[in-house]
Write a protein that holds these residues in place. Sequence first.
Motif, PDB file in Angstrom:
ATOM      1  N   MET B  49       0.840  -1.204   0.000  1.00  0.00           N
ATOM      2  CA  MET B  49       0.000   0.000   0.000  1.00  0.00           C
ATOM      3  C   MET B  49       0.879   1.258   0.000  1.00  0.00           C
ATOM      4  O   MET B  49       0.632   2.207  -0.768  1.00  0.00           O
ATOM      5  CB  MET B  49      -0.884  -0.017   1.254  1.00  0.00           C
ATOM      6  CG  MET B  49      -1.890   1.115   1.317  1.00  0.00           C
ATOM      7  SD  MET B  49      -2.267   1.537   3.039  1.00  0.00           S
ATOM      8  CE  MET B  49      -3.437   0.272   3.442  1.00  0.00           C
ATOM      9  N   ALA B  50       1.911   1.251   0.834  1.00  0.00           N
ATOM     10  CA  ALA B  50       2.799   2.416   0.928  1.00  0.00           C
ATOM     11  C   ALA B  50       3.494   2.651  -0.412  1.00  0.00           C
ATOM     12  O   ALA B  50       3.589   3.786  -0.896  1.00  0.00           O
ATOM     13  CB  ALA B  50       3.822   2.213   2.034  1.00  0.00           C
ATOM     14  N   CYS B  51       3.962   1.578  -1.011  1.00  0.00           N
ATOM     15  CA  CYS B  51       4.634   1.689  -2.309  1.00  0.00           C
ATOM     16  C   CYS B  51       3.677   2.259  -3.350  1.00  0.00           C
ATOM     17  O   CYS B  51       4.014   3.187  -4.104  1.00  0.00           O
ATOM     18  CB  CYS B  51       5.147   0.307  -2.719  1.00  0.00           C
ATOM     19  SG  CYS B  51       5.852   0.253  -4.368  1.00  0.00           S
ATOM     20  N   ASP B  52       2.456   1.737  -3.363  1.00  0.00           N
ATOM     21  CA  ASP B  52       1.428   2.162  -4.311  1.00  0.00           C
ATOM     22  C   ASP B  52       1.074   3.641  -4.126  1.00  0.00           C
ATOM     23  O   ASP B  52       0.953   4.384  -5.100  1.00  0.00           O
ATOM     24  CB  ASP B  52       0.192   1.277  -4.102  1.00  0.00           C
ATOM     25  CG  ASP B  52      -0.859   1.460  -5.187  1.00  0.00           C
ATOM     26  OD1 ASP B  52      -0.464   1.633  -6.358  1.00  0.00           O
ATOM     27  OD2 ASP B  52      -2.059   1.429  -4.866  1.00  0.00           O
ATOM     28  N   LEU B  53       0.962   4.071  -2.877  1.00  0.00           N
ATOM     29  CA  LEU B  53       0.585   5.460  -2.600  1.00  0.00           C
ATOM     30  C   LEU B  53       1.596   6.450  -3.152  1.00  0.00           C
ATOM     31  O   LEU B  53       1.244   7.554  -3.558  1.00  0.00           O
ATOM     32  CB  LEU B  53       0.433   5.683  -1.089  1.00  0.00           C
ATOM     33  CG  LEU B  53      -0.828   5.146  -0.440  1.00  0.00           C
ATOM     34  CD1 LEU B  53      -0.755   5.291   1.068  1.00  0.00           C
ATOM     35  CD2 LEU B  53      -2.061   5.883  -0.986  1.00  0.00           C
ATOM     36  N   PHE B  54       2.875   6.052  -3.154  1.00  0.00           N
ATOM     37  CA  PHE B  54       3.907   6.945  -3.681  1.00  0.00           C
ATOM     38  C   PHE B  54       4.158   6.693  -5.177  1.00  0.00           C
ATOM     39  O   PHE B  54       5.160   7.135  -5.730  1.00  0.00           O
ATOM     40  CB  PHE B  54       5.198   6.822  -2.869  1.00  0.00           C
ATOM     41  CG  PHE B  54       5.101   7.515  -1.538  1.00  0.00           C
ATOM     42  CD1 PHE B  54       5.274   8.900  -1.449  1.00  0.00           C
ATOM     43  CD2 PHE B  54       4.794   6.814  -0.379  1.00  0.00           C
ATOM     44  CE1 PHE B  54       5.162   9.555  -0.237  1.00  0.00           C
ATOM     45  CE2 PHE B  54       4.671   7.464   0.844  1.00  0.00           C
ATOM     46  CZ  PHE B  54       4.854   8.842   0.915  1.00  0.00           C
ATOM     47  N   ILE B 179       9.423   0.809   4.476  1.00  0.00           N
ATOM     48  CA  ILE B 179      10.108   0.109   3.390  1.00  0.00           C
ATOM     49  C   ILE B 179       9.315   0.255   2.088  1.00  0.00           C
ATOM     50  O   ILE B 179       9.874   0.548   1.029  1.00  0.00           O
ATOM     51  CB  ILE B 179      10.327  -1.380   3.760  1.00  0.00           C
ATOM     52  CG1 ILE B 179      11.383  -1.485   4.872  1.00  0.00           C
ATOM     53  CG2 ILE B 179      10.752  -2.189   2.530  1.00  0.00           C
ATOM     54  CD1 ILE B 179      11.509  -2.863   5.503  1.00  0.00           C
ATOM     55  N   GLY B 180       8.001   0.101   2.186  1.00  0.00           N
ATOM     56  CA  GLY B 180       7.165   0.275   1.000  1.00  0.00           C
ATOM     57  C   GLY B 180       7.301   1.675   0.419  1.00  0.00           C
ATOM     58  O   GLY B 180       7.380   1.851  -0.808  1.00  0.00           O
ATOM     59  N   ALA B 181       7.345   2.664   1.298  1.00  0.00           N
ATOM     60  CA  ALA B 181       7.479   4.050   0.843  1.00  0.00           C
ATOM     61  C   ALA B 181       8.802   4.246   0.107  1.00  0.00           C
ATOM     62  O   ALA B 181       8.846   4.881  -0.958  1.00  0.00           O
ATOM     63  CB  ALA B 181       7.380   5.003   2.037  1.00  0.00           C
TER      64      ALA B 181
END
Lengths: 324, 324
Positions: B49-54, B179-181
């Motif tokens: 989710m964090a990766c997707d948001l950025f 980490i995702g971010a």
Amino acid sequence: MRKLEDLQSLIATSVEKLQYPAYPAELYEPISYILSIGGKRMRPALLLMACDLFGGDVEAALPPALAIEVFHNFTLMHDDIMDNAPIRRGRATVHEKWNQNVAILSGDVMLIEGYKLMMEVRDNILRRVLDIFNDTAVGVCEGQQLDMTFETSNDISISEYINMIRLKTAVVLGGALKIGALIGEADDKDAELLSDFGVNLGIAFQLQDDILDVYGDPLKFGKQVGGDIISNKKTYLLIKALELVQGFDAEELQRWITFTTFDAADKVAAVTEIYNKVNVRQYAEEEMQAYAEKAFKALELINLPEDSKQYLRDFADGLLVREY
Amino acid sequence: MRKLEDLQSLIATSVEKLQYPAYPAELYEPISYILSIGGKRMRPALLLMACDLFGGDVEAALPPALAIEVFHNFTLMHDDIMDNAPIRRGRATVHEKWNQNVAILSGDVMLIEGYKLMMEVRDNILRRVLDIFNDTAVGVCEGQQLDMTFETSNDISISEYINMIRLKTAVVLGGALKIGALIGEADDKDAELLSDFGVNLGIAFQLQDDILDVYGDPLKFGKQVGGDIISNKKTYLLIKALELVQGFDAEELQRWITFTTFDAADKVAAVTEIYNKVNVRQYAEEEMQAYAEKAFKALELINLPEDSKQYLRDFADGLLVREY
């Protein structure tokens, strides 16, 4: 080239300086405790030695060398739980001194602390170093699992046994040398050859240990002669003997293995006699020699000056001609 | 933005595809077993989710997301040994199904496998990602140790308790988001803020869990209401009540805690009545609200478009307004 003893004592001093948080005490005190018990610090010294041989900065190699030592002690902490061992190097094991849960969790955090130390390398080799560390660590776990599985198994082949000691004991020597070589800016091929040297030497060393248990000089060996026989440990000698014995000797060997009460000296004498009849010592020595030769062969191919190779040969000879 | 449920099912499918060696079976089968038992896959979904948001590539974030899930299941495997738990999510725990040694060693190898998966990131963030993973992993071990220490301790303060749940439960949420971010190419500041959001939300969530154990709707909560009371679990409610009760109620609470045989329903009713007298529910809700506000405050500061922030707010609301 720095002397091995100097590298070992450099490690010993650096291990003493490792600091862990005071809180939670039960998580971190066991780490300092097990590291303080000592040992020969051979694995981290090998890492420094490899770095030094390729002209690298030994000081820069210290954190990864400590990583290998912390990792090794993590495996000891968990192995001691699994083996139900009350004593290690004359001191209470962590699960005895604290309790089992403490030994599980402190061990877990030691593995992570090992990774933290191993990451203290240059960016350009970080991934390669960690790949080697991962492979080494997985190998050691596989070796420990096989060792436990073999305890209750009755038909282990020599090749399965060699594979087990390769994983449990030898890969970490190879891994330490390879990481040290990379830190010393060796190229991948030389690093790989040095690793082969270490792995094969490690297997030869473990086979020698099996032989010494039965045929070593009790004064020099430092362990009870025949300890492996008494505990039915599946060593090269026992596996080979089980493969070779026939008729009455086969029955006799099986009887000694299944006895639950026996006189230890009688058992050692009787089993050794069977070993002698089927010549297992000679088989073991030939196997050991074959692995030593593999090690020396890898060594020859490394792109290092002759005096560095001689240093490694002397090191191997020192390790392999021991306490007979 | 991808829906959370979609990310969770992407994780579920990818977990199924994880392959481990067949040999040694006792080392690797327990890994596939515990991973197959399921769970909400919330931690790895947060990473995606964090990766997707950025605006990052969710597929590229899959291996590190799986690393978080493998790591989480490693902690479950070892915690279950330490807690002597026979059942997890309705299935036999690994140490029950195999044995304790298998659970120790499979857990160890899972931690290493976690590192291997976590390393599948771009070179330019490898070190930062692993630093976060190390800190997260150490934090979880510290939290587990504190949780065990608190079991036999009689004077734990609220701040010690909050610190314990932060380490044991919340830091891994923060770590996964951070980490995702980074994988999504967020800058360090935004990654840190998203981590703060996750950690504070995690603390609020755990406090809510403490409240729900006593005041939750038994049909919606899915656990036995009062389970924590029956087992004398040192939750926020119990610690706060012990701090506040006086006179007869204090004696009464101590009595219920020390009883070894009792009627469970009677104990739950009696302790709940004491909780009500000293208003612990209100204290707990205020504390939970305070951490939720910290989470939302960190969220406001992140450099993300309003619809992404709303997505995160909705996610937090969904997590926190649950089953009363």
